[in-house]
Design an enzyme around this catalytic site. Sequence first.
Site, PDB file in Angstrom:
ATOM      1  N   THR A   1       0.825  -1.209   0.000  1.00  0.00           N
ATOM      2  CA  THR A   1       0.000   0.000   0.000  1.00  0.00           C
ATOM      3  C   THR A   1       0.862   1.264   0.000  1.00  0.00           C
ATOM      4  OG1 THR A   1      -1.476   1.311   1.409  1.00  0.00           O
ATOM      5  CG2 THR A   1      -0.163  -0.304   2.529  1.00  0.00           C
ATOM      6  N   ASP A   2       0.289   2.353  -0.500  1.00  0.00           N
ATOM      7  CA  ASP A   2       1.020   3.634  -0.462  1.00  0.00           C
ATOM      8  C   ASP A   2       1.125   4.175   0.969  1.00  0.00           C
ATOM      9  OD1 ASP A   2      -1.633   4.406  -0.045  1.00  0.00           O
ATOM     10  OD2 ASP A   2      -1.563   6.097  -1.430  1.00  0.00           O
ATOM     11  N   GLU A   3       0.321   3.581   1.879  1.00  0.00           N
ATOM     12  CA  GLU A   3       0.352   4.092   3.259  1.00  0.00           C
ATOM     13  C   GLU A   3       1.694   3.828   3.937  1.00  0.00           C
ATOM     14  OE1 GLU A   3      -2.939   3.828   5.856  1.00  0.00           O
ATOM     15  OE2 GLU A   3      -4.385   3.526   4.256  1.00  0.00           O
TER      16      GLU A   3
ATOM     17  N   TYR B   1      -1.906  -0.265  11.055  1.00  0.00           N
ATOM     18  CA  TYR B   1      -2.097  -0.990   9.780  1.00  0.00           C
ATOM     19  C   TYR B   1      -0.914  -0.762   8.843  1.00  0.00           C
ATOM     20  CZ  TYR B   1      -3.513  -1.452   4.883  1.00  0.00           C
ATOM     21  OH  TYR B   1      -3.530  -1.753   3.530  1.00  0.00           O
TER      22      TYR B   1
ATOM     23  N   LYS C   1       2.034  -3.291   7.281  1.00  0.00           N
ATOM     24  CA  LYS C   1       2.284  -3.478   5.848  1.00  0.00           C
ATOM     25  C   LYS C   1       3.738  -3.125   5.506  1.00  0.00           C
ATOM     26  CE  LYS C   1      -0.393  -4.403   2.972  1.00  0.00           C
ATOM     27  NZ  LYS C   1      -0.848  -5.713   2.408  1.00  0.00           N
TER      28      LYS C   1
END
Length: 320
Positions: free
Chosen positions: A124-126, A148, A152
């Site tokens: 994810t870009d997060e 979260y 990741k």
Amino acid sequence: MKKIIITGGCGFIGSHIVEYFFHKYKESKIIVLDKITYAANVNNLINIKKSKRLKIIKKDILDFNILKYVTKKADLVIHAAAESHVDNSFQLNDDFVLTNVLGTKNVMQACKENKVKKIIHVSTDEIYGEIFKGSFNEKNRFNPSNPYSSSKAAAEMIVNGYIHSYNLPVIIVRANNIFGTRQHPEKLISGCCWSFIKNRKFTIHGKGIQKRTFLYVGDFCKALDVLIKKGKLYEAYNVGSTFEYKNIEIVKLIARINNKNLKKNIQYVKDRPFNDFRYSVNYSKLKKLGWKPKIKVEEKLLEINEWYINNIKRFNKRFE
Ligand SMILES: NC(=O)c1ccc[n+]([C@@H]2O[C@H](COP(=O)([O-])OP(=O)(O)OC[C@H]3O[C@@H](n4cnc5c(N)ncnc54)[C@H](O)[C@@H]3O)[C@@H](O)[C@H]2O)c1
């Protein structure tokens, strides 16, 4: 490709990936390995569920033996299984670390032992954290800001270890917010459609001014296909769009579709412990391979809203 394994294939994005690959690669057998958490539903695959080319195995990726068995002679593994909801991660739910980190280690280890030819790790870009202006490219450092995204980011570190130590043939995909049908109504678009259809007020974190770019799930599946054909092994690719909206703008669009008065039908609540103001990725590396995002939120909202109207009963048990 004779055998494709997709973890998390009964979830939101996973089920769209399964359908896309099922229709595109007609010679392939697809095996879905999914624990079927609250966010998943086997009926997400209802249109192809009965095919002999599809097998759904209800198992946890924490079960290494099943992973070892399933990935035998696999040509491609797409690892999309995860605990995916940021709000849940604030409860310090161990599943985020277990599934996202240990589960990813198990997937990589099984692929290594079975010499799987290609692996796509869905990230994810997060992992980059927030950015007020401009966009992150693949070389920017990790700066996750919630449990979260931290899990990741940790998963990517595990993948990196397998790439460097064993030349495991992995491509990492870092996507921005993805939208489409079948998403559990806990995220912005899915939750807002669900609330308005059920005549409930939709709760907005803070003032709703956080910005997100949105990528249509069908565009995401096409990006995976391009990466499988043309992506460089051992590398990470951002997948994103420039279709940027404030949260409140998305809510306005959904209110209009459902003939709801915005002021009367939303409720502002205290923001999350930390809410990234804006995410944005530069996807020019992938663009050079011939991919670009095509579909904006406005083009699909009616269809998505309609899907929630038709499937509203599915979510009653969890939310009533
Ligand atoms: N939704 C987004 O906007 C977005 C954006 C970027 C990246 N991602 C990533 O894409 C992937 C899919 O996300 P999603 O939005 O479809 O999530 P989702 O929650 O809808 O689906 C996750 C799937 O993983 C399965 N799963 C969870 N734990 C498992 C376990 N221990 N063993 C086997 N299966 C398990 C669930 O049952 C579900 O089918 C995730 O890796 C997520 O981090 C999502």
